[in-house]
Design a protein around this motif. Structure first.
Motif, PDB file in Angstrom:
ATOM      1  N   ASP A   1       0.844  -1.190   0.000  1.00 35.49           N
ATOM      2  CA  ASP A   1       0.000   0.000   0.000  1.00 35.49           C
ATOM      3  C   ASP A   1       0.884   1.245   0.000  1.00 35.49           C
ATOM      4  O   ASP A   1       1.875   1.311   0.741  1.00 35.49           O
ATOM      5  CB  ASP A   1      -0.897   0.028   1.240  1.00 35.49           C
ATOM      6  N   VAL A   2       0.528   2.213  -0.834  1.00 39.10           N
ATOM      7  CA  VAL A   2       1.300   3.445  -0.965  1.00 39.10           C
ATOM      8  C   VAL A   2       0.447   4.639  -0.580  1.00 39.10           C
ATOM      9  O   VAL A   2      -0.705   4.757  -1.010  1.00 39.10           O
ATOM     10  CB  VAL A   2       1.844   3.618  -2.400  1.00 39.10           C
ATOM     11  N   GLN A   3       1.021   5.506   0.219  1.00 34.63           N
ATOM     12  CA  GLN A   3       0.347   6.726   0.640  1.00 34.63           C
ATOM     13  C   GLN A   3       0.584   7.820  -0.394  1.00 34.63           C
ATOM     14  O   GLN A   3       1.712   8.128  -0.744  1.00 34.63           O
ATOM     15  CB  GLN A   3       0.900   7.186   1.995  1.00 34.63           C
ATOM     16  N   GLY A   4      -0.491   8.416  -0.930  1.00 37.19           N
ATOM     17  CA  GLY A   4      -0.377   9.507  -1.891  1.00 37.19           C
ATOM     18  C   GLY A   4      -0.439   9.022  -3.320  1.00 37.19           C
ATOM     19  O   GLY A   4      -0.360   7.824  -3.623  1.00 37.19           O
ATOM     20  N   GLY A   5      -0.611   9.992  -4.239  1.00 41.00           N
ATOM     21  CA  GLY A   5      -0.582   9.689  -5.658  1.00 41.00           C
ATOM     22  C   GLY A   5      -1.911   9.308  -6.257  1.00 41.00           C
ATOM     23  O   GLY A   5      -1.963   8.805  -7.384  1.00 41.00           O
ATOM     24  N   GLU A   6      -3.020   9.548  -5.530  1.00 37.83           N
ATOM     25  CA  GLU A   6      -4.321   9.130  -6.046  1.00 37.83           C
ATOM     26  C   GLU A   6      -4.697   9.872  -7.330  1.00 37.83           C
ATOM     27  O   GLU A   6      -5.239   9.282  -8.265  1.00 37.83           O
ATOM     28  CB  GLU A   6      -5.406   9.358  -4.987  1.00 37.83           C
ATOM     29  N   ALA A   7      -4.427  11.159  -7.406  1.00 33.58           N
ATOM     30  CA  ALA A   7      -4.739  11.953  -8.594  1.00 33.58           C
ATOM     31  C   ALA A   7      -3.452  12.598  -9.105  1.00 33.58           C
ATOM     32  O   ALA A   7      -2.751  13.276  -8.361  1.00 33.58           O
ATOM     33  CB  ALA A   7      -5.776  13.018  -8.266  1.00 33.58           C
ATOM     34  N   ARG A   8      -3.152  12.398 -10.369  1.00 34.40           N
ATOM     35  CA  ARG A   8      -1.872  12.857 -10.912  1.00 34.40           C
ATOM     36  C   ARG A   8      -1.668  14.361 -10.748  1.00 34.40           C
ATOM     37  O   ARG A   8      -0.548  14.821 -10.508  1.00 34.40           O
ATOM     38  CB  ARG A   8      -1.772  12.469 -12.386  1.00 34.40           C
ATOM     39  N   ASP A   9      -2.752  15.150 -10.853  1.00 36.82           N
ATOM     40  CA  ASP A   9      -2.583  16.597 -10.771  1.00 36.82           C
ATOM     41  C   ASP A   9      -2.257  17.071  -9.359  1.00 36.82           C
ATOM     42  O   ASP A   9      -2.016  18.265  -9.139  1.00 36.82           O
ATOM     43  CB  ASP A   9      -3.814  17.319 -11.315  1.00 36.82           C
ATOM     44  N   THR A  10      -2.234  16.146  -8.391  1.00 38.99           N
ATOM     45  CA  THR A  10      -1.845  16.519  -7.021  1.00 38.99           C
ATOM     46  C   THR A  10      -0.403  16.127  -6.712  1.00 38.99           C
ATOM     47  O   THR A  10       0.062  16.346  -5.589  1.00 38.99           O
ATOM     48  CB  THR A  10      -2.772  15.834  -5.999  1.00 38.99           C
ATOM     49  N   TRP A  11       0.320  15.557  -7.663  1.00 43.06           N
ATOM     50  CA  TRP A  11       1.668  15.056  -7.391  1.00 43.06           C
ATOM     51  C   TRP A  11       2.681  16.173  -7.197  1.00 43.06           C
ATOM     52  O   TRP A  11       3.657  15.999  -6.471  1.00 43.06           O
ATOM     53  CB  TRP A  11       2.142  14.159  -8.536  1.00 43.06           C
TER      54      TRP A  11
END
Length: 428
Positions: free
Chosen positions: A339-349
């Protein structure tokens, strides 16, 4: 091949964890895919230099409560202030046992002079680097900043200008020209800090180097050089100081960093002396599970020979070391699919402002409060995640990358040691 513990990754976190386990008598192996990120390190180690809201941190222990409120998923917040400070002190002792001479205290940050001549808060610094107290200044009125002719990875004039502007001290600059370097200088790609050090460290070159530095420095009270002296030991620099009869300090250069390499070499030597196994140029490709437990690993160099370990530590780093992988659609951990925290929506990277804290730096593996890695929302029984592969913190803007690596490494080593000792207890 069978081990008590296998550590995936040979950087600061992985080596520190492996050394700690080996010191406690556990058979430990490190699988290292490539060159350690320590080769790109300044050699100084940060614990916590700034809170997420930008507040500077003078005393890390006093700032941990505020950090927990602002960043509850930060590895320090998960572990708790008492554990963080205990492991920080333990890390400082471990580094000393590795013959790594560092200056500093976990209770109070100091300021190191950077390659730009500015100051940056930090926890531990090599003894060869000029430092000041948190709110103090360098003790000299006149210094000489000496560059090396043809060496593009260090700009003496920038350092001198910053020292004069920020600290009001007189800083002269000069350029070292030494015949011993002429052959190396002919190839710009080879004229790097490590190769220069291999020449300057030769005993026959030290007297000529000292004589030329004395001429260039004049009546300066202190000399500041690029870190191109003392690759394998501090002896060449000590000889220079004795011949010049004044302080001589080093500033990190662009990678490869001599000060970072020395840190890596010292940790690896300690591991080797303790009987630990270091597998360079190897990579873990996949794992075999039995329920929630890893039973063996397959590596690139030992494809048909499973590597079995009772405990596994993931210290594979972040994007830089391929511990995390990004595609256009997602960010994932490539070995176990954790499981990875973060990165759900590319425009939030990321953010448009290059100098703003970047969200992707806080992406990483999710763990429980014991740093056991999560898969499908549940912790794996014998896999700990440590160091830069962890999520929830920004190592750059918060100045805590090395601290997270060391604290999480020794926390995992401590928990693993307890588990292994229980496994060895005789049953009645």
């Amino acid at each position: 091949m069978e081990f008590d513990a296998v550590v995936i990754g040979g950087g600061l976190a992985g080596l520190s964890c492996a050394v700690s386990l080996a010191e406690q008598g556990h058979r430990t192996a490190v699988v290292s895919a490539g060159q350690s990120a320590l080769y790109f390190s300044s050699g100084s180690l940060d614990l916590l230099s700034s809170l997420p809201d930008g507040t500077p941190v003078a005393s890390p222990p006093e700032a941990l409560a505020a950090l927990a409120r602002q960043a509850p998923r930060h590895p320090y917040s998960l572990l708790g202030a008492r554990e963080v400070m205990a492991r920080a002190d333990e890390a400082q002792a471990l580094l000393a046992r590795c013959d790594i001479a560092l200056t500093g205290s976990s209770g109070q940050n100091h300021q190191r002079i950077t390659p730009l001549g500015t100051r940056r808060a930090t926890w531990l610094s090599p003894g060869d680097v000029p430092i000041t107290p948190w709110d103090g200044a360098l003790p000299w009125q006149k210094v000489a900043v000496i560059g090396i002719e043809g060496f593009l990875d260090f700009e003496a004039s920038i350092v001198a200008a910053s020292l004069m502007a920020e600290q009001g001290i007189h800083a002269d600059t000069a350029c070292l020209r030494l015949p011993a370097l002429d052959r190396l200088r002919a190839s710009p790609s080879e004229f790097r800090a490590v190769n220069i050090a291999r020449v300057l460290d030769l005993p026959e070159n030290i007297p000529a180097l000292a004589a030329e530095l004395a001429r260039l420095a004049g009546d300066a009270q202190c000399l500041i050089l690029p870190a191109c002296v003392g690759l394998d030991s501090a002896q060449p620099l000590e000889q220079l100081r004795a011949l010049l009869d004044r302080p001589v300090y080093l500033l990190p250069t662009l990678p490869p960093s001599l000060l970072g390499i020395r840190l890596f070499q010292a940790l690896r030597r300690r591991l080797n002396r303790l009987g630990g196994v270091f597998m360079p140029g190897d990579k873990v490709l996949k794992a075999r599970f039995a329920g929630r437990r890893i039973v063996s690993l397959s590596t690139r160099n030992h494809a048909d020979i499973p590597v079995r370990a009772r405990q596994v530590v993931l210290a594979s780093g972040s994007f830089f070391s391929n511990g995390l992988t990004a595609t256009r659609e997602r960010i994932y951990e490539p070995v176990f699919g954790l499981d990875v925290q973060g990165g759900e929506a590319r425009d939030t990277w990321s953010r448009a402002d290059f100098f703003a804290p970047q969200p992707y730096l806080q992406f990483g593996v999710e763990t429980d409060d014991r740093l056991r890695a999560l898969l499908g929302g549940e912790p794996l029984e014998n896999l700990y995640a440590i160091g830069a592969v962890l999520g929830g913190y920004d190592p750059l803007s918060q100045g805590c990358g090395a601290g997270v690596s060391l604290v999480s490494a020794l926390h995992a080593a401590g928990r693993i040691a307890v588990t292994l000792e229980k496994d060895h207890e005789p049953t009645l």
